[in-house]
Design an enzyme around this catalytic site. Structure first.
Site, short mmCIF file in Angstrom:
data_model
loop_
_atom_site.label_atom_id
_atom_site.label_comp_id
_atom_site.label_asym_id
_atom_site.label_seq_id
_atom_site.Cartn_x
_atom_site.Cartn_y
_atom_site.Cartn_z
N ARG A 147 0.86 -1.19 0.00
CA ARG A 147 0.00 0.00 0.00
C ARG A 147 0.89 1.23 0.00
NH1 ARG A 147 -5.41 -1.67 2.48
NH2 ARG A 147 -5.39 -3.86 1.81
N GLU A 149 0.90 4.02 1.24
CA GLU A 149 0.26 4.82 2.28
C GLU A 149 0.98 6.15 2.40
OE1 GLU A 149 -2.35 4.09 4.07
OE2 GLU A 149 -2.57 1.90 3.97
N ARG A 187 0.75 2.63 12.73
CA ARG A 187 0.08 1.36 12.41
C ARG A 187 -0.05 1.10 10.92
NH1 ARG A 187 -3.25 5.21 13.43
NH2 ARG A 187 -5.16 5.27 12.23
N HIS A 188 0.67 1.90 10.10
CA HIS A 188 0.65 1.67 8.65
C HIS A 188 2.04 1.36 8.11
CE1 HIS A 188 -3.20 3.92 8.94
NE2 HIS A 188 -3.53 3.09 7.97
N GLU A 236 -7.93 -0.89 13.84
CA GLU A 236 -8.68 -1.81 12.99
C GLU A 236 -7.77 -3.00 12.68
OE1 GLU A 236 -10.03 -0.49 8.91
OE2 GLU A 236 -9.14 -2.46 8.55
N SER A 265 -10.85 -6.40 8.30
CA SER A 265 -12.13 -6.05 7.68
C SER A 265 -12.57 -7.18 6.78
CB SER A 265 -12.16 -4.71 6.96
OG SER A 265 -10.99 -4.41 6.39
N ARG A 276 -0.45 -5.98 12.83
CA ARG A 276 -1.37 -5.39 13.82
C ARG A 276 -1.78 -6.43 14.86
NH1 ARG A 276 -5.21 -1.12 10.55
NH2 ARG A 276 -3.49 0.01 9.57
#
Ligand code: AMO
Length: 443
Positions: A225, A227, A233-234, A366, A369, A417
């Site tokens: 990603r 980001e 947390r990324h 999170e 998902s 995570r």
């Protein structure tokens, strides 16, 4: 000095024990240990060398007048991080916390290390994370790092064996792909023989297609990603644990997910008791089922705490922080607005503005998902168009819907995570061997 030293070869020596396996019951037995010098303490007539291996540390005690001259000469040379082997006798003692020490009878030095180590490996002077990451090969030798990755390893082993038992097949899907799955903004592009290609953000479309043949699949692997946000947390490259199941809906895969989490916490607590103690983390095994909050309830809770979010909007990080104070453990958020979720998430049949997508949260983070997926081709095309995506770019994927796509559901969980939660680490870089983020591409 170091470069002129004669180094030993391993010869016919074989390890008999890891340090953790040397116990008082082995008193007066001979052991062969391999590892590295963590510390040397010289007290005049006696020298202590702390030997570290993957499993822990042990004290070697050298009473200078009572060991062979060759042992003394070799031990004179040892410095922090030298790799070496020792043959010696185990001795019970009240002088060490483990109740044992080893008296060397022979030492082999395999390799030397620089005198100027960039970080203190005994942990007495903690270094800043950036300095530690710059020296990551060395940093990973620290007991805290070893404990963290042992927990990660144990968690992954538990997840895999759990999913195997639940009939999931492990698969491997492409990392070089032709179109985005999770939104165009976070895509890394690559030059693929002159054609534009992308690094996969998730195995989403492939795992869905595989329900058509293998029914229940899972995949563990790196995804990418781009980001822009630099947070704790990324990552730009993270490890995702993905599952997808045919003939299932969100309720089914949420139930599976809470069982997975419960199982992982149980196994880690049992198998990694020493590591958790070292990390000073009292891991609680969560009771299931987890709390289920609807998106509407979340907005209501936030309003009570003076945070107002208009219906339909994504929940920003600051609001999640507030929510994390109210719900500090695991909880699901369900019934997300359809347009806040990805195109493949199924809208509810009775209320299409709300979706069958869910998130599993842990405090403000999170973790997962997922959701029920759209399994009808026309509906998927419509959702692609509503999201401003061109169905033509998804032609290859859409063909699967011509071959009897089953109703299906699944989820994706970030391994890093999960490790943050299991080890109570607040920075994702701590739980990533070689983190990649906006500013870090090395080591
Ligand atoms: P999502 O984009 O929410 O969903 O990602 C799923 C989980 O992956 C982890 N994650 C990350 N971890 C670290 N750094 C990142 N940049 C990062 N991005 C995501 C999080 C997150 O909850 N295809 C869907 C899943 C599904 O519906 O099956 C997806 O990718 O833990």
């Amino acid at each position: 000095m170091a470069s002129s030293m004669n180094l030993d070869s391993i010869g016919d020596w074989t390890r008999t024990h890891y340090t953790s396996q040397v116990t008082p019951e082995l008193d007066s037995q001979e052991v062969t240990l391999f590892g590295w010098v963590q510390d040397v303490r010289d007290l005049g007539g006696i020298r202590f060398i702390i030997l570290q291996d993957r499993e822990g540390t042990i004290q070697l005690t050298i009473p200078k007048k009572r060991v062979l001259p060759e042992v003394l000469t070799k031990s004179d040379l040892l410095q922090k991080r030298f790799s070496f082997g020792v043959k010696g006798n185990v001795k019970k003692t009240t002088m060490t916390s483990r109740g044992i020490e080893v008296i060397p009878a022979a030492i082999k030095i395999f390799n030397v290390a620089t005198e100027q180590l960039p970080i203190d490996i005994t942990g007495k002077t903690p270094a800043l994370i950036e300095a530690r990451l710059d020296a990551r090969p060395l940093d990973l030798t620290q007991e805290q790092s070893l404990a963290t990755f042992k927990v990660q390893h144990t968690a992954l082993e538990a997840i895999r064996s759990f999913l195997f038992k639940k009939d999931f097949l492990e698969v491997h899907t492409p990392r070089i792909i032709a179109s985005a799955t999770e939104g165009g903004a976070e895509l890394f592009s690559v030059d693929y023989f002159g054609q534009k290609a992308y690094l996969a953000q998730s195995p989403q479309l492939y795992k869905e297609e595989l329900t058509l043949s293998f029914e229940r699949v899972f995949e563990v692997g790196p995804f990418f990603r781009a980001e822009e946000s630099h947070t704790r947390r990324h990552l730009s490259e993270f490890t995702s644990i993905d599952i997808e199941a045919a003939f299932a809906n969100a309720t089914d895969v949420m139930a599976l997910l809470e069982q997975v989490i419960n199982h992982v916490c149980t196994v880690v607590k049992e198998k990694c008791a020493n590591e958790l103690t070292l990390l000073k983390h009292n891991l609680e095994v969560p009771t299931i089922p987890f709390k289920r909050l609807t998106y509407d309830q979340v907005l209501e809770d936030l309003k009570q705490h003076d945070v107002t979010i208009p219906w339909g909007e994504d929940i920003p990080t600051e609001a999640f922080r507030v929510l994390g104070e109210i719900y500090p453990y695991f909880y699901f958020i369900t019934d997300w607005p359809t347009h806040a979720k990805a195109f493949y998430i199924k809208p509810r049949e009775d209320k299409p503005e709300v979706s069958e997508g869910f998130d599993l949260m842990h405090s403000y983070i999170e973790l997962v998902s997922g959701g029920t997926r759209i399994s009808q081709k026309e509906q998927l095309i419509q959702r692609l168009q509503e999201k401003g995506l061109n169905p033509e770019s998804f032609k290859c994927h859409l063909q699967a819907y011509d071959y009897g796509m089953p109703p299906h559901a699944g989820w994706g969980m970030g391994l890093e995570r999960l490790t943050m939660i299991l080890t109570d680490n607040k920075n994702i870089r701590e739980v990533t061997l070689y983190p990649r983020d906006r500013v870090r591409l090395t080591p």
